[in-house]
Design a protein around this motif. Structure first.
Motif, short mmCIF file in Angstrom:
data_model
loop_
_atom_site.label_atom_id
_atom_site.label_comp_id
_atom_site.label_asym_id
_atom_site.label_seq_id
_atom_site.Cartn_x
_atom_site.Cartn_y
_atom_site.Cartn_z
N UNK A 65 0.83 -1.21 0.00
CA UNK A 65 0.00 0.00 0.00
C UNK A 65 0.86 1.26 0.00
N UNK A 66 0.41 2.26 -0.75
CA UNK A 66 1.12 3.54 -0.79
C UNK A 66 0.81 4.43 0.40
N UNK A 67 -0.15 4.02 1.22
CA UNK A 67 -0.47 4.82 2.39
C UNK A 67 -1.96 4.99 2.60
N UNK A 68 -2.32 5.96 3.42
CA UNK A 68 -3.68 6.13 3.89
C UNK A 68 -4.70 6.34 2.78
N UNK A 69 -4.29 7.01 1.70
CA UNK A 69 -5.23 7.39 0.65
C UNK A 69 -5.25 6.43 -0.52
#
Length: 453
Positions: A65-69
């Motif tokens: 995952x690239x992060x929260x968004x």
């Protein structure tokens, strides 16, 4: 509707594997397609959205995952270049211009965070109105209106309506005189206007370069903080929630309450009482700089009008003007009367007032006032009466445009309801480049301002 959820709640489901980004984008596009208001979006970017969702889904399955968004939908006001599609700026005269070759800088930033670009949202033509009326693509209905067609506010009309209707959890707008905060207040959502220059402006169709700023429209301040971080290239937010006992708010007593609807004042003062009861320090103060802005405008003309005319003067002198909104044409042509000496006088006074306004409050204080003096008005009377349109537009822009002239950062938070049960906005502002402090305070105060705490 899936997107009635916040970015934060959607992120939990996507990151945990409960919701696949492909399913999310399919549901989003289906909801937009079945929504009765076809004027919220001017174009959908289906192929891009599908491609970006598939890539996010693959990352999730691979644990990368690239992060929260990552995998979450975002919509863009039709001023931002999206590679492969046409940026029309809400105008029919630009429909045949070349497709954008590259993304606008902030589009690229959110793409690198894994966000899925759904499409382009409607706006006032060339972003030059606070009401959101557009004769070319239609005027979005305010999703909060129940009695009749009320305006969504502008110029980021479609962006606010898309979030308020639950079609997307986040939309990005521009703010030159209030174009993020006005529709946020009218639709009962959060709108954050950053300090001018906080985000790169490459690939954004301008209105007035000395005033143009950007910001997210979303459901919560936390969502705005997440979007803000990604828009200027951070992999995660660094803003911390402030302590309520440390907050100091100055209520502006100049201009911003003039001719305000009683229900607006009641909702605002109710939020102030709740904040005071929670331990926030409150005081009231006059701001002569606020009044001077309007005195300068009466003497020299409006800065936004001067720069808008400079941008569009060739268009107004040619055949294209006949295919533009006549209200936008009339307002822009006022810039022809503004001389170079007037323009320089405005810039010089602006520099002085930015300094004076910042010096008029103590370090750490925030400024508060109603985002708007009225709730969202009915559409039909504004269409029928040009004089009413211009009068209402000026009144709508009044409170928020102060912050643009003084280069404040500001956030509008819902604080209750006014006439016809329509939302009321509470604006918190800080001097320029104090965005982190503003958002930190807004995180702490939001639930109290809303009346949820």
């Amino acid at each position: 509707m899936t997107n009635q959820q916040t970015l934060a709640s959607l992120a939990v489901r996507v990151q945990s594997g409960q919701l696949d980004p492909i399913t999310l984008v399919e549901e989003t596009l289906t909801e937009i397609g079945s929504h009765p208001d076809k004027s919220i979006f001017v174009a959908l970017t289906r192929e891009r959205a599908t491609r970006e969702a598939q890539a996010a889904s693959e990352r999730m399955r691979a644990g990368r995952s690239l992060g929260l968004l990552d995998g979450l939908p975002v919509a863009w006001k039709d001023l931002f270049d999206l590679a492969g599609s046409v940026t029309t700026a809400g105008s029919a005269v630009l429909e045949n211009r070349s497709r954008a070759v590259t993304d606008a800088a902030v589009v690229a930033k959110l793409a690198s965070a894994g966000m899925v670009s759904i499409g382009r949202t409607n706006l006032s033509e060339f972003a030059f109105s606070g009401l959101g009326i557009n004769p070319h693509y239609g005027t979005p209905r305010n999703p909060r209106s129940t009695d009749a067609h009320r305006i969504p506010g502008g110029s980021s009309s479609g962006s606010a309506a898309a979030v308020a209707a639950g079609l997307v959890p986040l939309a990005i707008g521009t703010d030159t005189g209030g174009s993020v905060r006005i529709p946020a207040a009218m639709n009962g959502i959060v709108g954050y206007k950053a300090t001018r220059g906080r985000y790169a402006m490459r690939g954004v169709f301008p209105l007035a370069r000395s005033l143009d700023s950007l910001g997210p429209l979303c459901r919560t301040v936390q969502d705005a903080v997440w979007a803000d971080a990604a828009m200027h290239g951070l992999t995660a937010p660094v803003i911390r929630r402030a302590e309520l006992a440390d907050l100091s708010i100055v209520i502006a007593d100049t201009i911003v309450f003039d001719d305000a609807e009683p229900e607006i004042v009641t909702a605002f003062e109710g939020a102030i009482k709740r904040l005071e009861a929670a331990g926030v320090k409150i005081r009231r103060q006059a701001f002569p700089s606020f009044a001077e802005i309007f005195e300068l405008t009466a003497r020299h003309g409006a800065l936004v009008t001067a720069e808008a005319y400079a941008l569009h003067r060739e268009r107004l002198a040619g055949a294209e003007a006949a295919n533009m909104d006549p209200r936008v044409v009339a307002r822009t042509r006022l810039g022809e009367k503004i001389t170079v000496s007037d323009y320089i006088a405005l810039l010089e006074a602006r520099d002085r007032l930015i300094h004076e306004a910042g010096e008029s409050i103590s370090a750490g204080e925030l400024i508060a006032h109603p985002t708007l003096p009225h709730v969202a008005p009915l559409l039909d009377p504004l269409l029928a009466d040009y004089d009413l349109f211009f009068k209402t537009n000026a009144r709508t822009l009044r409170n928020t445009s102060i912050g643009n002239f003084l280069d404040f950062c500001g956030v509008s938070i819902p604080c209750g309801t006014g006439g016809a049960g329509m939302p009321v906005g509470f604006q918190l502002s800080a001097p320029h480049h104090q965005d982190d402090r503003l958002l930190s305070a807004a995180l702490a105060a939001e639930a109290i301002i809303r009346g949820d705490a």
